[in-house]
Design an enzyme around this catalytic site. Structure first.
Site, PDB file in Angstrom:
ATOM      1  N   PRO A   1      43.564  55.712  53.452  1.00 21.96           N
ATOM      2  CA  PRO A   1      44.283  56.534  54.416  1.00 21.96           C
ATOM      3  C   PRO A   1      43.359  57.579  55.043  1.00 21.96           C
ATOM      4  O   PRO A   1      42.468  58.086  54.378  1.00 21.96           O
ATOM      5  CB  PRO A   1      45.357  57.231  53.587  1.00 21.96           C
ATOM      6  N   GLY A   2      43.601  57.857  56.296  1.00 26.29           N
ATOM      7  CA  GLY A   2      42.880  58.955  56.940  1.00 26.29           C
ATOM      8  C   GLY A   2      41.477  58.635  57.404  1.00 26.29           C
ATOM      9  O   GLY A   2      40.733  59.522  57.795  1.00 26.29           O
TER      10      GLY A   2
ATOM     11  N   GLY B   1      40.764  56.724  59.975  1.00 25.24           N
ATOM     12  CA  GLY B   1      40.692  56.570  61.424  1.00 25.24           C
ATOM     13  C   GLY B   1      41.129  55.217  61.948  1.00 25.24           C
ATOM     14  O   GLY B   1      40.726  54.827  63.045  1.00 25.24           O
TER      15      GLY B   1
ATOM     16  N   ASP C   1      42.139  67.910  32.064  1.00 25.18           N
ATOM     17  CA  ASP C   1      40.824  67.358  31.725  1.00 25.18           C
ATOM     18  C   ASP C   1      40.982  66.147  30.818  1.00 25.18           C
ATOM     19  O   ASP C   1      40.323  65.122  31.004  1.00 25.18           O
ATOM     20  CB  ASP C   1      39.989  68.404  30.964  1.00 25.18           C
TER      21      ASP C   1
ATOM     22  N   HIS D   1      36.303  78.383  28.715  1.00 24.22           N
ATOM     23  CA  HIS D   1      36.609  76.992  29.059  1.00 24.22           C
ATOM     24  C   HIS D   1      35.751  76.536  30.247  1.00 24.22           C
ATOM     25  O   HIS D   1      35.079  75.509  30.178  1.00 24.22           O
ATOM     26  CB  HIS D   1      38.106  76.892  29.391  1.00 24.22           C
ATOM     27  N   GLU D   2      35.730  77.337  31.293  1.00 23.95           N
ATOM     28  CA  GLU D   2      34.996  76.932  32.496  1.00 23.95           C
ATOM     29  C   GLU D   2      33.488  76.909  32.257  1.00 23.95           C
ATOM     30  O   GLU D   2      32.796  76.007  32.715  1.00 23.95           O
ATOM     31  CB  GLU D   2      35.324  77.856  33.671  1.00 23.95           C
TER      32      GLU D   2
ATOM     33  N   THR E   1      44.309  54.204  62.789  1.00 21.61           N
ATOM     34  CA  THR E   1      45.205  54.410  63.919  1.00 21.61           C
ATOM     35  C   THR E   1      44.440  54.976  65.112  1.00 21.61           C
ATOM     36  O   THR E   1      44.658  54.584  66.263  1.00 21.61           O
ATOM     37  CB  THR E   1      46.348  55.363  63.508  1.00 21.61           C
TER      38      THR E   1
ATOM     39  N   HIS F   1      32.581  73.717  30.612  1.00 18.97           N
ATOM     40  CA  HIS F   1      32.407  72.621  31.582  1.00 18.97           C
ATOM     41  C   HIS F   1      31.034  72.713  32.234  1.00 18.97           C
ATOM     42  O   HIS F   1      30.319  71.723  32.366  1.00 18.97           O
ATOM     43  CB  HIS F   1      33.440  72.734  32.713  1.00 18.97           C
TER      44      HIS F   1
HETATM   45  P1  ADP Z   1      44.544  56.231  59.295  1.00 15.19           P
HETATM   46  O1  ADP Z   1      43.313  55.467  58.929  1.00 15.19           O
HETATM   47  O2  ADP Z   1      45.303  56.619  58.070  1.00 15.19           O
HETATM   48  O3  ADP Z   1      45.376  55.571  60.332  1.00 15.19           O
HETATM   49  P2  ADP Z   1      44.223  58.186  61.340  1.00 15.19           P
HETATM   50  O4  ADP Z   1      43.590  57.324  62.336  1.00 15.19           O
HETATM   51  O5  ADP Z   1      45.655  58.459  61.530  1.00 15.19           O
HETATM   52  O6  ADP Z   1      43.999  57.602  59.876  1.00 15.19           O
HETATM   53  O7  ADP Z   1      43.406  59.536  61.251  1.00 15.19           O
HETATM   54  C1  ADP Z   1      44.028  60.784  61.216  1.00 15.19           C
HETATM   55  C2  ADP Z   1      43.216  61.823  61.923  1.00 15.19           C
HETATM   56  O8  ADP Z   1      41.980  62.061  61.259  1.00 15.19           O
HETATM   57  C3  ADP Z   1      42.814  61.417  63.324  1.00 15.19           C
HETATM   58  O9  ADP Z   1      43.799  61.775  64.217  1.00 15.19           O
HETATM   59  C4  ADP Z   1      41.518  62.188  63.555  1.00 15.19           C
HETATM   60  O10 ADP Z   1      41.780  63.496  63.972  1.00 15.19           O
HETATM   61  C5  ADP Z   1      40.923  62.255  62.184  1.00 15.19           C
HETATM   62  N1  ADP Z   1      39.948  61.177  61.995  1.00 15.19           N
HETATM   63  C6  ADP Z   1      40.041  60.164  61.097  1.00 15.19           C
HETATM   64  N2  ADP Z   1      38.977  59.362  61.160  1.00 15.19           N
HETATM   65  C7  ADP Z   1      38.170  59.856  62.130  1.00 15.19           C
HETATM   66  C8  ADP Z   1      36.908  59.449  62.653  1.00 15.19           C
HETATM   67  N3  ADP Z   1      36.274  58.375  62.198  1.00 15.19           N
HETATM   68  N4  ADP Z   1      36.388  60.183  63.651  1.00 15.19           N
HETATM   69  C9  ADP Z   1      37.004  61.276  64.099  1.00 15.19           C
HETATM   70  N5  ADP Z   1      38.199  61.700  63.650  1.00 15.19           N
HETATM   71  C10 ADP Z   1      38.789  61.015  62.665  1.00 15.19           C
HETATM   72 ZN    ZN Z   2      38.969  72.222  32.331  1.00 12.37          ZN
HETATM   73 MG    MG Z   3      47.373  55.180  60.302  1.00 14.72          MG
END
Ligand code: ADP
Ligand code: ZN
Ligand code: MG
Length: 653
Positions: free
Chosen positions: A221-222, A224, A520, A443-444, A226, A447
């Site tokens: 996800p995220g 790019g 952890d 603790h930290e 879409t 680590h």
């Molecule tokens: P997904 O892969 O989940 O469809 P999206 O295409 O919706 O992800 O990406 C979400 C947002 O993250 C985009 O609108 C853009 O702003 C940013 N983003 C993701 N990948 C890129 C990329 N390769 N270059 C520039 N912006 C990116």
């Molecule tokens: Zn810890």
């Molecule tokens: Mg998407």
């Protein structure tokens, strides 16, 4: 980001529904008037028993009668005694119900000179009959249409049941171009080729090449996916239909299939064009026993079948290219992925360091940067970040700068933003008492010291005992120096030992433990288990897969175990326990070895709350590795004679 512009050609026509509704209301009103209100308003003559009627006829009091099978309405002769002034009193009207089949009635009436007749035909009666037939279906239909509308939740589509909801963009409508997509160059290159197919199709056809029908974008996800699809819409210069897989699935069975049909019909009319189906897994899930729901999902299956049929149904060179995106390619139906349908798979992966820098560059275009900002350094500090995370990071940094009334975004803003994204917001409002603070500090530092000695783990950049995020009371930020795509056996062991470093420090210093180590321990156990069941790193069990990979791109998903015999399950547990025990022992041993450093660093941390940079570095550089560390990292085994618990040894000394 520019906002998507919805449909330029609005395909929604609100009139039919409004018209239908008002017609229904009108007819309903008529119905009520005719059968309820009018009859109630007209005065009803008093009713008398049939025997009284006959008596009155025989007494010669009845002037005339209107006879129907259901009732007899009759009028009495005016009685002269009642009108002394000679005024004619209004004739008295009475009604009676006839006794069925009184065949003598006509004779009796004639005998007593009663004028009688059948009623005049009722002119409006036909209306009632017609309404009686027409209204019920109309009402039924109205309710159905209303329900359907509500189910669709999107306004006036009642009469357009199967229409696809695809948004249509023409050239440049999305406002996204390839220049907005960075850091995923291979995927971009492949898609640029697709654009070329569409722009110069004849060139490919001439040499006998077949244009690919379907291209599947897969990746976490995220990253790019879409965004890439939108960029294509902007660049290809052809109509672009965009729809999400979930939009096919509706409450009503069969709607999805109709939508698919409709979508392809439109696409064929507009060829050359691109159809983009986002989140394909919503409808392309494997048929035949997907998950715990036995019996499958009829609607999804029908929709999928329709999609398969449609994809077969058009010629490869008709100029329609189907683009789809998903982050769960494993669940897709195999039929979707065979050649001739989605015959190309383009992997859109998380960007590497250079890619991240390029993506950052795209997103800082509209952000004012201070002199000291070094995008390369930020890229180094953000391994594993996807494009969406980086976009978010830039925005967080800009927000921080604005909140602090700075003119431009500084490197410090970016650093704080990275920590925010990694560990959550600072929570200075959460006040720890002295004991808690001390526990967290040791603790930290535990680590940090263990982590500093482990191979391939990168530098410990920061230790903090300021609470952050959901559960972290303190945290240690350790960032790798470069992108890593593989983890070596010894590094996994080192990671597990580092994770247990916090708990070990508590044991060593306080002789008792707190609840602070649960996260952890969870992570360490996960990693140990994976090394046995997924990576085949255990000598005893060998390279046998004990997990079925079901999620390639989604994190935080535990794969189900393969069916294994109880004996093997037991062995897996034993191996996991051995790894954890070894790591625990090593962590304790390291801290015991560096006890003075641990005490000193923890005390400084308690005073300053945050330790970083040169100061932290000079401290951690003093850490010494115990003798058994090297062997354990290499083999996972402790030297002979060290198997007893370190703690027990401690108590003695
Ligand atoms: P997904 O892969 O989940 O469809 P999206 O295409 O919706 O992800 O990406 C979400 C947002 O993250 C985009 O609108 C853009 O702003 C940013 N983003 C993701 N990948 C890129 C990329 N390769 N270059 C520039 N912006 C990116
Ligand atoms: Zn810890
Ligand atoms: Mg998407």
């Amino acid at each position: 980001m520019p906002v998507e512009t919805e449909t330029q050609r609005s395909r929604r026509t609100p009139e039919p529904r409004k018209f239908g509704n008002s017609l229904a209301v009108f007819l309903l009103t008529l119905f009520i008037l005719n059968f309820v209100i009018f009859p109630a308003l007209t005065p009803r003559p008093p009713e008398v028993p049939y025997s009284d009627f006959i008596e009155q006829v025989e007494a010669g009091k009845v002037e005339r009668a209107i006879v129907t099978p259901e009732r007899i309405q009759y009028v009495l002769k005016p009685e002269p005694s009642q009108t002394p002034e000679g005024k004619v009193a209004a004739p008295q009207v009475l009604v009676t119900t006839p006794v069925a089949l009184d065949l003598d009635l006509p004779n009796i009436l004639r005998e007593h000179d009663v004028e009688f007749a059948a009623p005049p035909p009722n002119n409006l009666g036909w209306l009632g009959t017609v309404l009686g037939w027409v209204l019920p279906p109309l009402i039924f239909f109205g309710i159905w249409a209303w329900l359907f509308n509500r189910a669709q939740g999107s306004g006036p589509a009642a009469l357009t049941v199967g229409k696809s909801k695809a948004r249509i963009y023409s050239e440049g409508d999305t406002g996204v171009t390839f220049a907005d997509v960075a850091g995923i160059d291979e995927a971009k290159a492949e898609l640029e080729e697709i654009v070329d197919f569409l722009k110069r199709a004849d060139r490919y056809v001439k040499v006998g090449a077949k244009i690919p029908k379907g291209v599947l974008l897969v990746g976490p996800p995220g990253t790019g996916k879409t965004l890439l699809a939108k960029a294509i819409a902007g660049e290809a210069g052809v109509p672009f239909f965009s729809i999400s897989g979930s939009e096919f699935i509706e409450l009503f069975v069969g709607v999805g299939a109709a939508r698919v049909r409709d979508l392809f019909e439109q696409a064929k009319q507009q060829a050359p064009c691109i159809v983009f189906i986002d989140e394909l897994d919503a409808l392309g899930k494997s048929r035949g026993g997907g998950g715990p729901f036995v019996g499958g999902n009829d609607e999804r299956e029908q929709t999928l079948n329709q999609l398969l049929t449609e994809m077969d149904g058009f010629d490869a060179n008709s100029g329609v290219i189907i683009l789809a995106a998903t982050n769960r390619p494993e669940v897709l139906d195999p039929a979707l992925r065979r050649p001739g349908r989605f015959d190309r798979q383009v992997v859109v992966d998380r960007p590497d360091k250079i890619g991240r820098e390029a993506i950052l560059k795209v997103h800082v275009k509209n952000v004012k940067l201070a002199e000291d900002v070094d995008l390369e350094k930020i890229a180094v500090r953000t391994p594993g970040f996807a494009g969406a995370d980086l976009a978010n990071l830039v925005n967080e940094a800009a927000l921080l700068a604005a909140r602090n009334n700075r003119e431009a975004v500084t490197m410090a803003d970016f650093n704080e933003a990275v920590e925010r994204v990694v560990a959550g917001l600072e929570k200075r409002s959460r006040v720890l008492n002295e004991t808690e603070k001390k526990t967290v500090a040791y603790h930290e530092v535990g680590h940090a010291i263990v982590g500093a000695l482990m191979p391939g783990a990168g530098k410990v950049e920061k230790i903090s005992i300021v609470p952050r995020g959901v559960g972290a009371l303190g945290y240690t930020l350790q960032l790798p120096e470069e992108d890593r795509f593989l983890m070596i056996e010894s590094e996994i062991r080192g990671r597990i030992a580092t994770l247990l470093g916090g708990r070990s420090a508590e044991e060593l210093i306080f002789g008792e433990v707190s609840t602070g180590a649960s996260d952890d321990i969870q992570k360490a156990t996960d990693l140990a288990e994976r090394s046995v069941t997924l990576y085949g790193m255990s000598d005893e069990l060998g390279p046998v897969a004990f997990e079925k990979i079901q999620q390639q791109f989604l994190e935080g998903y535990t794969n189900p175990r393969r069916p294994v015999s109880p004996k093997v399950a037991e062995e897996i547990d034993r191996q996991v326990k051995t790894i954890i025990d070894g790591a625990h022992h090593i962590a304790l041993s390291i801290l015991q070895h560096n006890r003075q450093l641990l005490e000193a660093t923890a005390q400084t941390l308690l005073q300053k709350e945050i330790l970083e940079g040169e100061e932290l570095r000079s401290q951690l550089d003093q850490a010494q590795a115990p003798a058994e560390l090297a062997q354990w990292l290499r083999t996972g085994k402790l030297p002979e004679g060290t198997s007893r618990s370190v703690l027990k040894g401690l108590e003695k000394s």
